[in-house]
Design a protein around this motif. Structure first.
Motif, PDB file in Angstrom:
ATOM      1  N   ASP A 138      32.505  41.741  51.014  1.00 16.48           N
ATOM      2  CA  ASP A 138      31.251  42.956  50.225  1.00 16.48           C
ATOM      3  C   ASP A 138      32.819  44.434  50.484  1.00 16.48           C
ATOM      4  O   ASP A 138      32.461  44.447  49.508  1.00 16.48           O
ATOM      5  CB  ASP A 138      31.174  43.207  51.421  1.00 16.48           C
ATOM      6  CG  ASP A 138      29.721  42.589  51.275  1.00 16.48           C
ATOM      7  OD1 ASP A 138      28.807  41.862  50.734  1.00 16.48           O
ATOM      8  OD2 ASP A 138      28.331  42.480  52.100  1.00 16.48           O
ATOM      9  N   GLN A 139      33.456  44.209  50.835  1.00 18.77           N
ATOM     10  CA  GLN A 139      34.504  45.661  50.981  1.00 18.77           C
ATOM     11  C   GLN A 139      36.061  44.966  50.498  1.00 18.77           C
ATOM     12  O   GLN A 139      36.286  46.469  49.380  1.00 18.77           O
ATOM     13  CB  GLN A 139      34.400  45.750  52.135  1.00 18.77           C
ATOM     14  CG  GLN A 139      33.858  45.882  53.683  1.00 18.77           C
ATOM     15  CD  GLN A 139      32.646  47.079  52.838  1.00 18.77           C
ATOM     16  OE1 GLN A 139      33.720  48.037  52.137  1.00 18.77           O
ATOM     17  NE2 GLN A 139      31.562  47.776  52.700  1.00 18.77           N
ATOM     18  N   GLU A 140      36.416  43.988  49.814  1.00 16.32           N
ATOM     19  CA  GLU A 140      37.535  43.620  49.369  1.00 16.32           C
ATOM     20  C   GLU A 140      37.184  43.694  47.486  1.00 16.32           C
ATOM     21  O   GLU A 140      36.865  42.798  47.667  1.00 16.32           O
ATOM     22  CB  GLU A 140      38.579  42.652  49.845  1.00 16.32           C
ATOM     23  CG  GLU A 140      39.795  43.236  49.812  1.00 16.32           C
ATOM     24  CD  GLU A 140      40.465  43.772  49.421  1.00 16.32           C
ATOM     25  OE1 GLU A 140      40.830  44.526  48.686  1.00 16.32           O
ATOM     26  OE2 GLU A 140      40.128  45.056  50.775  1.00 16.32           O
ATOM     27  N   PRO A 141      37.964  44.762  46.657  1.00 10.03           N
ATOM     28  CA  PRO A 141      38.333  44.242  45.921  1.00 10.03           C
ATOM     29  C   PRO A 141      39.164  42.947  45.542  1.00 10.03           C
ATOM     30  O   PRO A 141      38.673  42.168  44.458  1.00 10.03           O
ATOM     31  CB  PRO A 141      38.632  45.716  44.983  1.00 10.03           C
ATOM     32  CG  PRO A 141      38.554  46.463  45.884  1.00 10.03           C
ATOM     33  CD  PRO A 141      38.068  46.182  47.335  1.00 10.03           C
ATOM     34  N   LEU A 142      39.865  42.548  46.160  1.00  9.70           N
ATOM     35  CA  LEU A 142      40.584  41.953  45.840  1.00  9.70           C
ATOM     36  C   LEU A 142      40.707  40.576  45.623  1.00  9.70           C
ATOM     37  O   LEU A 142      40.056  39.699  45.178  1.00  9.70           O
ATOM     38  CB  LEU A 142      42.504  42.110  46.564  1.00  9.70           C
ATOM     39  CG  LEU A 142      43.370  40.456  46.351  1.00  9.70           C
ATOM     40  CD1 LEU A 142      43.720  40.764  44.528  1.00  9.70           C
ATOM     41  CD2 LEU A 142      44.308  40.784  47.417  1.00  9.70           C
ATOM     42  N   LEU A 143      38.725  40.174  46.738  1.00  8.30           N
ATOM     43  CA  LEU A 143      38.480  39.200  46.984  1.00  8.30           C
ATOM     44  C   LEU A 143      37.286  38.958  45.626  1.00  8.30           C
ATOM     45  O   LEU A 143      37.041  37.765  45.213  1.00  8.30           O
ATOM     46  CB  LEU A 143      37.928  38.407  48.137  1.00  8.30           C
ATOM     47  CG  LEU A 143      39.144  38.679  49.375  1.00  8.30           C
ATOM     48  CD1 LEU A 143      38.568  39.089  50.499  1.00  8.30           C
ATOM     49  CD2 LEU A 143      40.228  37.935  49.616  1.00  8.30           C
ATOM     50  N   ARG A 144      36.961  40.326  45.915  1.00  7.52           N
ATOM     51  CA  ARG A 144      36.180  39.515  44.539  1.00  7.52           C
ATOM     52  C   ARG A 144      36.486  39.222  42.758  1.00  7.52           C
ATOM     53  O   ARG A 144      36.192  38.539  42.450  1.00  7.52           O
ATOM     54  CB  ARG A 144      34.892  40.799  44.449  1.00  7.52           C
ATOM     55  CG  ARG A 144      34.518  40.841  45.061  1.00  7.52           C
ATOM     56  CD  ARG A 144      32.989  42.001  45.321  1.00  7.52           C
ATOM     57  NE  ARG A 144      33.596  43.385  46.344  1.00  7.52           N
ATOM     58  CZ  ARG A 144      33.645  44.417  45.727  1.00  7.52           C
ATOM     59  NH1 ARG A 144      33.493  45.271  44.833  1.00  7.52           N
ATOM     60  NH2 ARG A 144      34.057  45.274  46.695  1.00  7.52           N
ATOM     61  N   SER A 145      37.716  40.233  42.957  1.00  7.64           N
ATOM     62  CA  SER A 145      38.498  39.329  41.290  1.00  7.64           C
ATOM     63  C   SER A 145      39.115  38.308  41.578  1.00  7.64           C
ATOM     64  O   SER A 145      38.600  37.168  41.057  1.00  7.64           O
ATOM     65  CB  SER A 145      39.635  40.396  41.576  1.00  7.64           C
ATOM     66  OG  SER A 145      40.522  39.872  42.515  1.00  7.64           O
ATOM     67  N   LEU A 146      39.278  37.435  42.394  1.00 10.68           N
ATOM     68  CA  LEU A 146      39.254  36.348  42.368  1.00 10.68           C
ATOM     69  C   LEU A 146      38.527  34.713  42.861  1.00 10.68           C
ATOM     70  O   LEU A 146      38.897  33.847  42.249  1.00 10.68           O
ATOM     71  CB  LEU A 146      40.272  35.842  44.297  1.00 10.68           C
ATOM     72  CG  LEU A 146      41.291  36.639  44.437  1.00 10.68           C
ATOM     73  CD1 LEU A 146      42.165  36.014  46.023  1.00 10.68           C
ATOM     74  CD2 LEU A 146      42.543  36.033  42.794  1.00 10.68           C
ATOM     75  N   GLU A 147      36.860  35.629  43.077  1.00 10.57           N
ATOM     76  CA  GLU A 147      35.984  34.976  42.973  1.00 10.57           C
ATOM     77  C   GLU A 147      35.371  34.480  41.426  1.00 10.57           C
ATOM     78  O   GLU A 147      35.408  33.527  41.362  1.00 10.57           O
ATOM     79  CB  GLU A 147      34.428  35.437  43.873  1.00 10.57           C
ATOM     80  CG  GLU A 147      34.683  35.841  45.528  1.00 10.57           C
ATOM     81  CD  GLU A 147      33.559  36.217  45.719  1.00 10.57           C
ATOM     82  OE1 GLU A 147      32.978  36.792  44.797  1.00 10.57           O
ATOM     83  OE2 GLU A 147      33.356  36.155  46.718  1.00 10.57           O
ATOM     84  N   THR A 148      35.667  35.858  40.706  1.00  8.82           N
ATOM     85  CA  THR A 148      35.444  35.557  39.126  1.00  8.82           C
ATOM     86  C   THR A 148      36.578  34.771  38.115  1.00  8.82           C
ATOM     87  O   THR A 148      35.718  33.916  37.859  1.00  8.82           O
ATOM     88  CB  THR A 148      35.350  36.668  38.556  1.00  8.82           C
ATOM     89  OG1 THR A 148      36.742  37.492  38.403  1.00  8.82           O
ATOM     90  CG2 THR A 148      34.604  38.123  38.838  1.00  8.82           C
ATOM     91  N   VAL A 149      37.743  34.071  38.822  1.00  9.37           N
ATOM     92  CA  VAL A 149      38.245  33.454  38.241  1.00  9.37           C
ATOM     93  C   VAL A 149      37.997  32.030  38.682  1.00  9.37           C
ATOM     94  O   VAL A 149      38.343  31.934  39.547  1.00  9.37           O
ATOM     95  CB  VAL A 149      40.053  34.109  38.563  1.00  9.37           C
ATOM     96  CG1 VAL A 149      40.665  32.854  37.798  1.00  9.37           C
ATOM     97  CG2 VAL A 149      40.338  34.983  37.861  1.00  9.37           C
ATOM     98  N   PRO A 150      38.224  31.389  38.122  1.00  3.41           N
ATOM     99  CA  PRO A 150      37.639  29.578  38.541  1.00  3.41           C
ATOM    100  C   PRO A 150      39.023  29.019  39.018  1.00  3.41           C
ATOM    101  O   PRO A 150      38.789  28.531  39.079  1.00  3.41           O
ATOM    102  CB  PRO A 150      37.145  29.048  36.619  1.00  3.41           C
ATOM    103  CG  PRO A 150      37.537  29.675  36.132  1.00  3.41           C
ATOM    104  CD  PRO A 150      37.791  31.345  36.546  1.00  3.41           C
ATOM    105  N   TRP A 151      40.370  29.659  38.570  1.00  2.32           N
ATOM    106  CA  TRP A 151      41.456  28.766  39.499  1.00  2.32           C
ATOM    107  C   TRP A 151      42.069  29.878  40.076  1.00  2.32           C
ATOM    108  O   TRP A 151      41.872  30.692  39.748  1.00  2.32           O
ATOM    109  CB  TRP A 151      41.694  28.603  37.624  1.00  2.32           C
ATOM    110  CG  TRP A 151      42.183  29.473  36.908  1.00  2.32           C
ATOM    111  CD1 TRP A 151      41.287  29.564  35.940  1.00  2.32           C
ATOM    112  CD2 TRP A 151      43.061  30.442  37.050  1.00  2.32           C
ATOM    113  NE1 TRP A 151      42.306  30.751  35.211  1.00  2.32           N
ATOM    114  CE2 TRP A 151      43.317  31.676  35.707  1.00  2.32           C
ATOM    115  CE3 TRP A 151      44.282  30.933  37.265  1.00  2.32           C
ATOM    116  CZ2 TRP A 151      44.429  32.811  35.613  1.00  2.32           C
ATOM    117  CZ3 TRP A 151      45.615  31.538  37.576  1.00  2.32           C
ATOM    118  CH2 TRP A 151      45.454  32.566  35.948  1.00  2.32           C
TER     119      TRP A 151
END
Length: 119
Positions: free
Chosen positions: A49-62
């Motif tokens: 919930d708090q980390e934008p770096l992890l959220r950006s990795l979720e949107t990229v399928p690879w």
């Protein structure tokens, strides 16, 4: 003067009670750590919930390769290592969670190798 001199029974009682307390705490933390996934789910939920770096990795399928990282940021295949590489840009919550787990790991490594009580 006899009040300052502990008897052997008192010293033995104190040593046994300290050892029993240590054993009980070690067993309790092992049981909680191995049988309760909530201890690990909650920090993972906070990181998601708090980390934008992890959220950006979720949107990229690879998963990006380490050589394809943007300038100024090092991206790893492992998301936790990516957070550690970009420590200064992480949120305060992420730094606290990673700091807690790294400290626990390092203390456990040092104390267990020196035959001190650690779970």
């Amino acid at each position: 003067m006899w009040l300052l001199d502990p008897s052997r029974k008192e010293v033995l009682r104190f040593a046994v009670s300290c050892r029993v307390l240590t054993l009980v705490l070690q067993v309790l933390t092992r049981f909680l750590g191995s049988s309760t996934p909530i201890v690990y789910w909650f920090p993972a939920h906070l990181l998601q919930d708090q980390e934008p770096l992890l959220r950006s990795l979720e949107t990229v399928p690879w998963k990006p390769l380490a050589g394809d990282s943007p300038p100024g940021q090092k991206v790893s295949r492992n998301s936790i290592m990516g957070l550690l590489y970009n420590w200064k840009t992480c949120s305060r919550v992420t730094q606290c969670i990673l700091g807690y787990f790294l400290t626990y790991w390092l203390l456990g490594l040092l104390l267990h190798c020196n035959f001190l009580p650690w779970t």
